[in-house]
Design a protein around this motif. Sequence first.
Motif, PDB file in Angstrom:
ATOM      1  N   VAL A 202      93.656  56.357 -25.133  1.00 30.83           N
ATOM      2  CA  VAL A 202      95.034  56.200 -25.592  1.00 30.83           C
ATOM      3  C   VAL A 202      95.278  57.191 -26.728  1.00 30.83           C
ATOM      4  O   VAL A 202      94.425  57.386 -27.598  1.00 30.83           O
ATOM      5  CB  VAL A 202      95.334  54.753 -26.056  1.00 30.83           C
ATOM      6  N   LEU A 203      96.431  57.846 -26.693  1.00 29.36           N
ATOM      7  CA  LEU A 203      96.830  58.805 -27.717  1.00 29.36           C
ATOM      8  C   LEU A 203      97.738  58.073 -28.695  1.00 29.36           C
ATOM      9  O   LEU A 203      98.754  57.498 -28.288  1.00 29.36           O
ATOM     10  CB  LEU A 203      97.540  59.998 -27.076  1.00 29.36           C
ATOM     11  N   GLU A 204      97.369  58.106 -29.980  1.00 32.12           N
ATOM     12  CA  GLU A 204      97.954  57.151 -30.917  1.00 32.12           C
ATOM     13  C   GLU A 204      98.941  57.729 -31.922  1.00 32.12           C
ATOM     14  O   GLU A 204      99.859  57.035 -32.355  1.00 32.12           O
ATOM     15  CB  GLU A 204      96.826  56.440 -31.676  1.00 32.12           C
ATOM     16  N   ASN A 205      98.732  58.961 -32.341  1.00 40.49           N
ATOM     17  CA  ASN A 205      99.587  59.502 -33.392  1.00 40.49           C
ATOM     18  C   ASN A 205      99.496  61.026 -33.379  1.00 40.49           C
ATOM     19  O   ASN A 205      98.599  61.587 -32.764  1.00 40.49           O
ATOM     20  CB  ASN A 205      99.164  58.966 -34.764  1.00 40.49           C
ATOM     21  N   ARG A 206     100.420  61.673 -34.064  1.00 41.28           N
ATOM     22  CA  ARG A 206     100.419  63.131 -34.115  1.00 41.28           C
ATOM     23  C   ARG A 206     100.534  63.606 -35.555  1.00 41.28           C
ATOM     24  O   ARG A 206     101.339  63.087 -36.334  1.00 41.28           O
ATOM     25  CB  ARG A 206     101.578  63.706 -33.304  1.00 41.28           C
TER      26      ARG A 206
END
Length: 318
Positions: free
Chosen positions: A162-166
């Motif tokens: 899962v990709l959570e933040n940038r």
Amino acid sequence: MAVILTNLKMTIESESYIDAMHAVLTHKGWATYSKPMLAGMTSAAFRFTVNRRLTAEGPTAYNWIAENFLAADFIGIAASSNAGFTFDATFPLYRDAAILQIKKAIDDGTGAVIWKDQFVVAAGYDDERQILLLSNGKDEELEQLPYHSFGCNQSPYWYYQVLENRIPLDHMEVCRESLMQAVYRWETHDPMLPESGYACGRSAYAVITSALQNGEYDREGWPTVLRSYAASKRDIRSYFTVLETYWPSLREAALQYACVAESFEEAKRLVQSDHMPTIERLIPLLNEACQAEEKAIMAIKSFMRETIDIRKGDIALR
């Protein structure tokens, strides 16, 4: 409860994890660049690993948790993931935890990357029907995956990310770092893989030609390997077309990668033709690609010589 992320659709072009990652990032609004740019910036396109028998799993023979984490980290994306074996006694617990994590990401408006005999995107779920909804890059309709079937693949591996933040990063510095990683992947064997079974980077070319010449290779797996790397070399060519506009000194590298891509495309065309090509027609193409890629790396090393000197102890470190 049912949630479907509209317009989240994966397409198969890079023949790798990048297809799924790009779909998630662009849908979330965290990336506006092309898929070849993503493949280059994450350094994923520069991975070149083959099984010595040219089996189909060669292009995905790497540490998914570590490498896909780095792919995200290189471009300023925070990510978390997990993986394991379905034959472990604790797998049902991990499966339930994975489903919860994937559903939470979808609730937050972010698709999840999972392994279902290839990297695909979880774009929705339906608790009433107990299913995940997947975009697999092949079918227009979302594929249904029952919760209890998560991880049940042809191989006994399960995986999700899962990709959570940038975190915004300097684009030019990201691209410069990708050049360091290109050199590293060309010159270094993946420490996770036994050299008795796999070859990486420069060495992969010799292994491919040797296997083809002695006839000891997987006839069904080899076309898959070639198709995968033809896609990655094509992405590199497109990536360097852009990098050359940033740094004209990279023109030689761009020209050589164009030659690499052309050789792989021609080799793919020959293998996919009705008549199996003779080894004598494939070997010269692969030799040309190897020589061109070596020249491309030399051009990169010349351009990055100061940074490479500073990090010569381990250019994989940032």
